[in-house]
Design a protein around this motif. Sequence first.
Motif, PDB file in Angstrom:
ATOM      1  N   PHE A 125      -7.029  20.398  -4.097  1.00 63.56           N
ATOM      2  CA  PHE A 125      -7.805  20.380  -5.335  1.00 63.56           C
ATOM      3  C   PHE A 125      -9.233  19.858  -5.187  1.00 63.56           C
ATOM      4  N   PHE A 126      -9.512  19.113  -4.103  1.00 70.99           N
ATOM      5  CA  PHE A 126     -10.852  18.550  -3.963  1.00 70.99           C
ATOM      6  C   PHE A 126     -11.584  19.015  -2.713  1.00 70.99           C
ATOM      7  N   GLY A 127     -10.950  19.881  -1.917  1.00 65.71           N
ATOM      8  CA  GLY A 127     -11.632  20.426  -0.751  1.00 65.71           C
ATOM      9  C   GLY A 127     -11.858  19.444   0.380  1.00 65.71           C
ATOM     10  N   PHE A 128     -11.038  18.369   0.453  1.00 67.14           N
ATOM     11  CA  PHE A 128     -11.170  17.416   1.544  1.00 67.14           C
ATOM     12  C   PHE A 128     -10.640  18.023   2.840  1.00 67.14           C
ATOM     13  N   ASP A 129     -11.079  17.475   3.977  1.00 62.94           N
ATOM     14  CA  ASP A 129     -10.398  17.798   5.225  1.00 62.94           C
ATOM     15  C   ASP A 129      -9.266  16.783   5.412  1.00 62.94           C
ATOM     16  N   PHE A 130      -8.461  16.950   6.467  1.00 60.15           N
ATOM     17  CA  PHE A 130      -7.304  16.084   6.649  1.00 60.15           C
ATOM     18  C   PHE A 130      -7.695  14.621   6.849  1.00 60.15           C
ATOM     19  N   ILE A 131      -8.813  14.375   7.515  1.00 62.61           N
ATOM     20  CA  ILE A 131      -9.221  12.994   7.774  1.00 62.61           C
ATOM     21  C   ILE A 131      -9.568  12.280   6.472  1.00 62.61           C
ATOM     22  N   LEU A 132     -10.409  12.910   5.648  1.00 61.54           N
ATOM     23  CA  LEU A 132     -10.793  12.288   4.380  1.00 61.54           C
ATOM     24  C   LEU A 132      -9.595  12.174   3.445  1.00 61.54           C
ATOM     25  N   ALA A 133      -8.741  13.198   3.431  1.00 67.00           N
ATOM     26  CA  ALA A 133      -7.552  13.153   2.584  1.00 67.00           C
ATOM     27  C   ALA A 133      -6.626  12.013   3.005  1.00 67.00           C
ATOM     28  N   ALA A 170      -7.569   9.223   4.475  1.00 61.70           N
ATOM     29  CA  ALA A 170      -8.230   7.983   4.063  1.00 61.70           C
ATOM     30  C   ALA A 170      -7.993   7.698   2.588  1.00 61.70           C
ATOM     31  N   CYS A 171      -8.179   8.711   1.758  1.00 62.20           N
ATOM     32  CA  CYS A 171      -8.014   8.528   0.313  1.00 62.20           C
ATOM     33  C   CYS A 171      -6.561   8.255  -0.057  1.00 62.20           C
ATOM     34  N   SER A 172      -5.644   8.908   0.653  1.00 70.00           N
ATOM     35  CA  SER A 172      -4.218   8.687   0.368  1.00 70.00           C
ATOM     36  C   SER A 172      -3.821   7.252   0.689  1.00 70.00           C
ATOM     37  N   LYS A 173      -4.421   6.660   1.736  1.00 66.83           N
ATOM     38  CA  LYS A 173      -4.110   5.276   2.082  1.00 66.83           C
ATOM     39  C   LYS A 173      -4.537   4.327   0.969  1.00 66.83           C
ATOM     40  N   LEU A 174      -5.690   4.594   0.388  1.00 68.69           N
ATOM     41  CA  LEU A 174      -6.185   3.727  -0.686  1.00 68.69           C
ATOM     42  C   LEU A 174      -5.290   3.813  -1.922  1.00 68.69           C
ATOM     43  N   VAL A 175      -4.844   5.017  -2.245  1.00 69.04           N
ATOM     44  CA  VAL A 175      -3.951   5.186  -3.403  1.00 69.04           C
ATOM     45  C   VAL A 175      -2.583   4.593  -3.093  1.00 69.04           C
ATOM     46  N   ASN A 176      -2.083   4.830  -1.874  1.00 72.31           N
ATOM     47  CA  ASN A 176      -0.800   4.252  -1.458  1.00 72.31           C
ATOM     48  C   ASN A 176      -0.821   2.728  -1.512  1.00 72.31           C
ATOM     49  N   LEU A 177      -1.970   2.162  -1.171  1.00 69.99           N
ATOM     50  CA  LEU A 177      -2.090   0.708  -1.193  1.00 69.99           C
ATOM     51  C   LEU A 177      -1.835   0.173  -2.606  1.00 69.99           C
ATOM     52  N   SER A 178      -2.331   0.883  -3.605  1.00 71.26           N
ATOM     53  CA  SER A 178      -2.129   0.427  -4.983  1.00 71.26           C
ATOM     54  C   SER A 178      -0.662   0.501  -5.388  1.00 71.26           C
ATOM     55  N   THR A 179       0.062   1.544  -4.936  1.00 67.61           N
ATOM     56  CA  THR A 179       1.486   1.630  -5.280  1.00 67.61           C
ATOM     57  C   THR A 179       2.288   0.555  -4.526  1.00 67.61           C
ATOM     58  N   ASN A 180       1.871   0.245  -3.309  1.00 67.32           N
ATOM     59  CA  ASN A 180       2.535  -0.827  -2.563  1.00 67.32           C
ATOM     60  C   ASN A 180       2.350  -2.177  -3.245  1.00 67.32           C
ATOM     61  N   ILE A 181       1.137  -2.427  -3.730  1.00 63.60           N
ATOM     62  CA  ILE A 181       0.867  -3.685  -4.432  1.00 63.60           C
ATOM     63  C   ILE A 181       1.693  -3.765  -5.717  1.00 63.60           C
ATOM     64  N   ALA A 182       1.815  -2.622  -6.417  1.00 65.28           N
ATOM     65  CA  ALA A 182       2.628  -2.588  -7.626  1.00 65.28           C
ATOM     66  C   ALA A 182       4.079  -2.944  -7.308  1.00 65.28           C
ATOM     67  N   ALA A 183       4.598  -2.417  -6.209  1.00 65.44           N
ATOM     68  CA  ALA A 183       5.974  -2.714  -5.815  1.00 65.44           C
ATOM     69  C   ALA A 183       6.130  -4.190  -5.442  1.00 65.44           C
ATOM     70  N   LEU A 184       5.147  -4.727  -4.710  1.00 66.61           N
ATOM     71  CA  LEU A 184       5.216  -6.128  -4.309  1.00 66.61           C
ATOM     72  C   LEU A 184       5.148  -7.070  -5.513  1.00 66.61           C
ATOM     73  N   ALA A 185       4.457  -6.636  -6.570  1.00 68.12           N
ATOM     74  CA  ALA A 185       4.390  -7.442  -7.790  1.00 68.12           C
ATOM     75  C   ALA A 185       5.773  -7.626  -8.402  1.00 68.12           C
ATOM     76  N   PHE A 186       6.688  -6.719  -8.070  1.00 72.49           N
ATOM     77  CA  PHE A 186       8.078  -6.870  -8.509  1.00 72.49           C
ATOM     78  C   PHE A 186       8.915  -7.611  -7.470  1.00 72.49           C
ATOM     79  N   PHE A 187       8.849  -7.187  -6.209  1.00 69.05           N
ATOM     80  CA  PHE A 187       9.744  -7.719  -5.183  1.00 69.05           C
ATOM     81  C   PHE A 187       9.497  -9.189  -4.870  1.00 69.05           C
ATOM     82  N   ILE A 188       8.225  -9.607  -4.782  1.00 71.04           N
ATOM     83  CA  ILE A 188       7.931 -10.987  -4.384  1.00 71.04           C
ATOM     84  C   ILE A 188       8.381 -12.002  -5.433  1.00 71.04           C
ATOM     85  N   PRO A 189       7.999 -11.857  -6.710  1.00 59.44           N
ATOM     86  CA  PRO A 189       8.493 -12.829  -7.714  1.00 59.44           C
ATOM     87  C   PRO A 189      10.016 -12.837  -7.842  1.00 59.44           C
ATOM     88  N   ALA A 190      10.639 -11.672  -7.580  1.00 60.65           N
ATOM     89  CA  ALA A 190      12.100 -11.589  -7.686  1.00 60.65           C
ATOM     90  C   ALA A 190      12.804 -12.170  -6.466  1.00 60.65           C
TER      91      ALA A 190
END
Length: 255
Positions: free
Chosen positions: A169-177, A179-199
């Motif tokens: 959808f954005f015309g990225f190459d695999f390298i840029l894609a 990189a961007c996927s890692k940044l988005v994945n990082l946010s979902t990982n942090i969301a999960a840790l916000a549950f797992f760590i306090p629990a």
Amino acid sequence: MLTTTVALLCLFAFFAGLIDAAVGGGGLIQIPALFNLLPSTASAALLGTNKVASACGTAFAARSYVGRVSVPWLLVLPAAVAAFAMAFLGAAAVSYVPQQVARPVVLVLIVLIAIYTFIKKDFGQMQTARVIGRRERLLAVAIGGAIGFYDGLFGPGAGSFLIFLFIRFFGFDFILASACSKLVNLSTNIAALAFFIPAGKVLYAVAAPMAVCNVLGALTGAWVAMRHGAGFVRVLFLLLLVILIVKLSYDVFLH
């Protein structure tokens, strides 16, 4: 015995970080390793331990990419915020959506992605310059939200889905894609840790050394991807999709 188990988990964590940094899918290595080597441990604790290790690796992989590629922050930040919020909802919906229903749907999607990527030889090989307007930002929010929800709900292949969608959808190459996927994945990982760590669902004695090895693997994976370019990452991406297809087919038809 425990020392040997942790050493083996660290080895798996290294390779999980390496693969995940390049094309996603590190969970396919790390999660089965935890469940097989620590069979008497509660599932929630194993998943929390996995998230600590993978979040650390993802953070360092993202940092490595950010220093070498020009990240379109106007797209990535809205996607990351949406992914963070929707990952919570996905986790909350786990009990309402049986995995027996999710697996066949995901299997079909991954098969279609693999066929499309294989047939379209130039897919992700070159970056196409595009203007980032309101429509693109809304699309980024939709993609981040959908994949964030999926990651919280089910998970396997979430990074690969992100890479495919960023290219498509954005015309990225695999390298840029990647990189961007890692940044988005990082946010979902942090969301999960916000549950797992306090629990209290993290085995820190296992998670800490695994995190170190996952980081080392992630840095290696990012370096390999940047060094060998989009064509090499495309091949890795297709191999990962084949592994995903085999695993999900086993889960759906034979397990």
